[in-house]
Scaffold this motif. Structure first.
Motif, PDB file in Angstrom:
ATOM      1  N   GLY A 294       0.740  -1.218   0.237  1.00  0.00           N
ATOM      2  CA  GLY A 294      -0.529   0.286   0.186  1.00  0.00           C
ATOM      3  C   GLY A 294       1.365   1.365  -0.093  1.00  0.00           C
ATOM      4  O   GLY A 294       0.984   2.201  -1.166  1.00  0.00           O
ATOM      5  N   VAL A 295       1.830   1.385   0.576  1.00  0.00           N
ATOM      6  CA  VAL A 295       2.801   2.617   1.061  1.00  0.00           C
ATOM      7  C   VAL A 295       3.379   2.496  -0.200  1.00  0.00           C
ATOM      8  O   VAL A 295       3.721   3.756  -1.008  1.00  0.00           O
ATOM      9  N   LEU A 296       4.162   1.281  -0.800  1.00  0.00           N
ATOM     10  CA  LEU A 296       4.646   1.672  -2.412  1.00  0.00           C
ATOM     11  C   LEU A 296       3.763   1.971  -3.137  1.00  0.00           C
ATOM     12  O   LEU A 296       3.208   2.884  -4.410  1.00  0.00           O
ATOM     13  N   GLU A 297       2.033   1.433  -3.444  1.00  0.00           N
ATOM     14  CA  GLU A 297       0.563   2.134  -4.542  1.00  0.00           C
ATOM     15  C   GLU A 297       1.014   3.921  -4.128  1.00  0.00           C
ATOM     16  O   GLU A 297       0.682   4.787  -5.072  1.00  0.00           O
ATOM     17  N   CYS A 298       1.112   4.040  -2.985  1.00  0.00           N
ATOM     18  CA  CYS A 298       0.734   5.555  -2.968  1.00  0.00           C
ATOM     19  C   CYS A 298       2.510   5.945  -3.984  1.00  0.00           C
ATOM     20  O   CYS A 298       2.468   6.827  -3.671  1.00  0.00           O
ATOM     21  N   HIS A 299       3.522   5.421  -3.136  1.00  0.00           N
ATOM     22  CA  HIS A 299       4.593   6.030  -3.391  1.00  0.00           C
ATOM     23  C   HIS A 299       4.641   6.115  -5.296  1.00  0.00           C
ATOM     24  O   HIS A 299       5.379   7.378  -6.021  1.00  0.00           O
ATOM     25  N   GLY A 300       3.733   4.953  -5.880  1.00  0.00           N
ATOM     26  CA  GLY A 300       3.910   5.401  -7.111  1.00  0.00           C
ATOM     27  C   GLY A 300       2.999   6.622  -7.572  1.00  0.00           C
ATOM     28  O   GLY A 300       3.236   7.418  -8.921  1.00  0.00           O
ATOM     29  N   VAL A 301       1.850   6.614  -6.976  1.00  0.00           N
ATOM     30  CA  VAL A 301       1.378   8.117  -7.541  1.00  0.00           C
ATOM     31  C   VAL A 301       2.059   8.976  -7.058  1.00  0.00           C
ATOM     32  O   VAL A 301       2.071  10.311  -8.060  1.00  0.00           O
TER      33      VAL A 301
ATOM     34  N   ASP B 298      -5.071   0.928  -8.785  1.00  0.00           N
ATOM     35  CA  ASP B 298      -5.406  -0.201  -8.514  1.00  0.00           C
ATOM     36  C   ASP B 298      -5.385  -0.266  -7.675  1.00  0.00           C
ATOM     37  O   ASP B 298      -5.336  -1.462  -6.596  1.00  0.00           O
ATOM     38  N   ALA B 299      -5.306   0.452  -6.385  1.00  0.00           N
ATOM     39  CA  ALA B 299      -5.318   0.431  -4.609  1.00  0.00           C
ATOM     40  C   ALA B 299      -6.937   1.227  -4.598  1.00  0.00           C
ATOM     41  O   ALA B 299      -6.268   2.494  -3.852  1.00  0.00           O
ATOM     42  N   LYS B 300      -6.886   0.711  -3.306  1.00  0.00           N
ATOM     43  CA  LYS B 300      -8.530   1.191  -2.584  1.00  0.00           C
ATOM     44  C   LYS B 300      -7.877   2.231  -2.183  1.00  0.00           C
ATOM     45  O   LYS B 300      -8.517   3.482  -1.785  1.00  0.00           O
ATOM     46  N   ALA B 301      -6.829   2.011  -0.949  1.00  0.00           N
ATOM     47  CA  ALA B 301      -6.517   2.698   0.480  1.00  0.00           C
ATOM     48  C   ALA B 301      -5.659   4.090  -0.251  1.00  0.00           C
ATOM     49  O   ALA B 301      -5.292   4.750   0.576  1.00  0.00           O
ATOM     50  N   ALA B 302      -4.602   3.188  -1.064  1.00  0.00           N
ATOM     51  CA  ALA B 302      -3.740   4.379  -1.817  1.00  0.00           C
ATOM     52  C   ALA B 302      -4.793   5.403  -2.617  1.00  0.00           C
ATOM     53  O   ALA B 302      -4.970   6.640  -1.966  1.00  0.00           O
ATOM     54  N   ILE B 303      -5.822   4.974  -2.726  1.00  0.00           N
ATOM     55  CA  ILE B 303      -7.356   6.248  -3.177  1.00  0.00           C
ATOM     56  C   ILE B 303      -7.720   7.291  -2.179  1.00  0.00           C
ATOM     57  O   ILE B 303      -7.626   8.575  -1.603  1.00  0.00           O
TER      58      ILE B 303
END
Length: 612
Positions: A548-555, A578-583
C-alpha cells in the motif's frame, strides 16, 4: 545577505519550477490582499483565540423574544416530497423508536428557574401561537432546549437537545446528495464560458417541516403548569385546552396540571431531522423540474452536461448556470414550488444569476472562476491560529473550534488533512474546558496549516490534461507509470467517475491477457487495451515497504512527472490507481485502514480512479 546569481526568484530554475514559484507567489499575494481588505488598520490577533472559541461554540441562554420563528410553522408536509422509501420507514411504527411501553421513558433535561424559566415560557408561548409546538399531558421523551447565536447580531436559533433521544433512536440514513466545499471542485468552467450563480435559502426551515403525529410524543420539552400559561402567557383557558392533543373529551385541567410542549415540526437537534430536511429540499427541486443527476454529490456520478448544476446543503440550495435564460426559468419554477408547498423563503438572502456568491463557508467567483475560503471566516481563523501559536496553554474545546474551521477549509484541498495528527489527541482531552499545555507538535501542525492556507483556493477553469495516466507498484517489481494520449474529451469522461464509490475502470482484453475477475461495483470499460499505454517510468523499488505504501509512492512519482512540465501544470489530471487504500489516503488526506488491512487489487485490467 549578499545577492547571488541564484538568490532571485526563478534564477537557476527550470521553466516548470519557475511556473510553480510564480503560482505560489500569486496565491500568497491574493491571500494577503484579502486579509488586508478586511481592516483599515494593522493586522491584530491578540485575544482572537478567546473570541474565536466563544463565537464558534455560539451556545447561549435562551432569550424568548430573540429566537427567530416563522409566522406559521409546520406548513410543509414532507410526505409529499421526501423519498418514498425514507418516508415509509419514518411512518412505520417502531422504525425509529421501539414500541413504547410506558410514558416518559427518556428524560434528558435540566429544570429551569428564575429568569431562565421566564424566558423559556415566553418562547414556548410564541411557539404555540405559531403552531410549532403542541401540548400533551403525557409524553415518551423529554429533552432540554438551548439557543445558538445566529449570524444576525442579537438573533438566536433554538435547538432541542435531542442527543439522548437520538441515541435511543435507530441509526438514520446518510443525508442524500449532501453538498460540502469539495462538491464545488467538480465544476468545470471552459474557456469563454460565463458562470452565473444563484442561491435560495428557506427561512427557519426545520420549523416548517411537519412531523407525523405519532412521533410528536417523543419530542417533548420541560413541562409547564397550566397556571403559568394563563398568567405569563396570557392565554385564555379555552386556548390552552385547544393546544392539548391527548386530553379526553369533557375532561378539564387543574391549575397545577403539568403540560409538556411537543414539537409539531422536526426539531433541530434530533438525528433524523437532517436527512428528512435534505430529502425534502431535493423533493422541492425535483418538483421544480431539476434533474436529480445534476445535484452535485461526492457519492454519485457527475452528470454528462454541466449546463446547470445544483448543490444542496439542507436548507441552502445553490445553482450554477451557464445560460441566464434557463437560470431565470429554473429559479421561477422553484420559487413557485416553495410557495405551493408552504416553504417560506428568506428573501433577503436570495441571490439570482450573480457573478460571485458566498456559500458553505466559501467565496465563489466567476471572474476568475475560483472557489476559496470565505474571507470573513478566513480572517478570524488566521488571527486565532496566530494567537494560539503564542499561547502556552489552551482548552481542548477552543482548539477543537479552530481545528473544525481548518478541516472545513481543507475540504477544498483534501491533501492538507494529512497535516493533522497530534491535534486530534489534544482535542480529546478531558475536561475539555480546562486549559492544558499545548504540545509543540500541535503548534507545528497548526503552523503548517497556516503557511499552506494561501494554496487552499481551487481554480474552476482548469482544463483536463489530454493524457490518461496510470501507475502501479509491487514489492517484487518496483514502480511503473504510463500514459495514454486519448484526448481531453475521453479523459474528462473518465474523470466523471473519479473517486466515486463503486466505480472502476476496465480495459479491453487483448490476446494473452488474464481472464477478468468478477468484482463488486460499476465497471466503466474503456475502448483501449494495455498495449495502447506508453511507458513513462519503470524503476525498481529502492527500499522494502508494504504494498500500500508503494502504491502511494507510485502516485507520487506520477504527480512529479506531471509537474516537471510547465505545459502540464494547471490541469485536472486523471490517474488510474489499482489500490483502494492509496485512493483513500491520497484523495482524502488520510486513511482509516490499518496496515494489515491494506491490500492491492492485482488484476491488471482493473483500475480505481483518482483525479487531481
Amino acid at each position: 545577505m549578499p545577492e547571488t546569481s541564484g538568490s532571485r526568484l526563478g534564477q537557476g530554475c527550470t521553466a516548470a519550477q519557475r511556473a510553480v514559484q510564480e503560482h505560489v507567489c500569486q496565491r500568497v499575494v491574493r491571500f494577503c490582499t484579502r486579509l488586508n481588505s478586511t481592516s483599515d488598520g494593522p493586522f491584530s490577533y491578540k485575544g482572537s483565540l478567546q473570541t474565536f472559541g466563544r463565537n464558534s461554540a455560539g451556545y447561549e441562554r435562551i432569550r424568548g423574544g430573540d429566537v427567530d420563528l416563522p409566522t406559521r410553522a409546520a406548513t410543509c408536509d414532507p410526505g409529499n416530497l421526501v423519498d418514498p422509501g425514507l418516508w415509509e420507514t419514518i411512518c412505520r411504527p417502531g422504525a425509529i423508536f421501539e414500541e413504547h411501553q410506558s410514558f416518559q421513558q427518556c428524560l434528558g433535561f435540566t429544570k429551569t428557574f428564575g429568569i431562565e424559566r421566564k424566558e423559556y415560557i415566553d418562547l414556548t408561548c410564541r411557539e404555540l401561537r405559531c403552531k410549532k409546538l403542541r401540548l400533551r399531558t403525557q409524553v415518551f421523551g423529554v429533552a432540554g432546549v438551548f439557543a445558538a447565536a445566529k449570524s444576525t447580531k442579537g438573533r438566536q436559533r433554538k435547538i432541542w437537545d435531542g442527543s439522548v433521544l437520538s441515541e435511543r433512536a435507530t441509526q438514520p440514513p446518510k443525508p442524500h446528495r449532501l453538498a460540502n466545499p469539495s462538491s464545488f471542485l467538480d465544476i468545470v468552467v471552459r474557456r469563454g464560458e460565463r458562470l452565473y450563480m444563484s442561491k435560495r435559502d428557506a427561512a427557519t426551515y426545520f420549523d416548517l417541516l411537519a412531523v407525523p403525529a405519532d412521533l410528536q410524543p417523543w419530542f417533548g420539552q420541560e413541562p409547564i403548569a397550566l397556571h403559568e400559561f394563563l398568567s405569563q402567557g396570557r392565554f385564555a383557558l379555552a386556548e390552552v385546552i385547544g393546544f392539548v392533543d391527548d386530553l379526553p373529551q369533557g375532561e378539564g385541567l387543574l391549575a397545577q396540571t403539568l403540560l409538556f410542549p411537543v414539537h409539531a415540526a422536526w426539531p433541530m437537534g434530533f438525528s433524523w431531522s437532517s436527512c428528512v430536511a435534505q430529502s425534502n429540499t431535493i423533493g422541492l427541486l425535483v418538483d421544480a423540474g431539476v434533474d436529480p443527476r445534476c445535484i452535485l454529490s461526492l457519492d454519485h456520478t457527475l452528470p454528462g452536461s454541466q449546463e446547470e448544476l445544483c448543490a444542496v446543503a439542507t436548507d441552502d440550495t445553490l445553482f450554477f448556470h451557464r445560460c441566464p435564460f434557463k437560470g431565470r426559468r429554473t429559479l421561477s419554477k422553484l420559487d413557485k414550488v416553495f410557495d405551493k408547498n408552504g416553504v417560506a423563503r428568506n428573501v433577503n438572502k436570495d441571490i439570482s444569476l450573480a457573478a460571485e456568491m458566498t456559500a458553505l463557508g466559501c467565496d465563489i467567483s466567476a471572474a476568475p472562476p475560483l472557489v476559496e475560503p470565505c474571507k470573513r471566516k478566513l480572517v478570524k481563523f488566521v488571527a486565532a491560529v496566530c494567537d494560539l501559536l503564542e499561547a502556552p496553554t489552551a482548552s481542548p474545546v477552543v482548539v477543537n473550534s479552530v481545528l473544525g474551521t481548518a478541516q472545513w477549509f481543507c475540504l477544498l484541498q483534501r491533501s492538507l488533512f494529512s497535516i493533522f495528527n497530534a491535534i486530534y489527541r489534544f482535542v480529546q482531552l478531558e475536561p475539555s474546558w480546562k486549559p492544558a499545555l499545548l504540545p509543540a507538535a500541535v503548534k507545528n501542525e497548526l503552523l503548517v496549516c497556516l503557511v499552506l492556507s494561501p494554496l487552499l483556493p481551487a481554480a474552476l477553469d482548469r482544463p483536463f490534461l489530454s493524457e490518461l495516466l496510470a501507475c502501479d507498484a509491487a514489492p517484487q517489481y518496483g514502480f511503473g507509470v504510463c500514459s495514454l494520449a486519448c484526448g481531453r474529451k475521453v479523459v474528462e469522461e473518465v474523470g466523471r467517475y473519479a473517486e466515486r464509490r463503486g466505480d472502476y475502470v476496465r480495459l479491453q482484453a487483448a490476446a494473452g491477457d488474464e481472464p477478468e475477475v468478477p468484482r463488486l461495483g460499476v465497471p466503466r470499460r474503456l475502448p483501449f487495451c494495455k498495449g495502447d499505454f506508453k511507458p513513462l517510468i519503470s524503476t525498481q523499488a529502492k527500499w522494502p515497504a508494504h504494498s500500500g505504501v508503494l502504491e502511494c509512492h507510485g502516485v507520487l512519482l506520477t504527480v512529479k512527472w506531471v509537474c516537471r512540465s510547465r505545459s502540464r501544470q494547471g490541469h485536472r489530471v486523471v490517474i488510474l490507481v489499482d489500490a483502494k487504500a492509496a485512493i483513500g489516503s491520497i484523495s482524502k488526506g488520510s486513511c482509516t485502514s490499518r496496515r494489515n488491512q491494506i491490500r492491492r487489487m492485482t488484476h491488471p485490467e482493473e483500475k480505481e480512479l483518482f483525479i487531481m
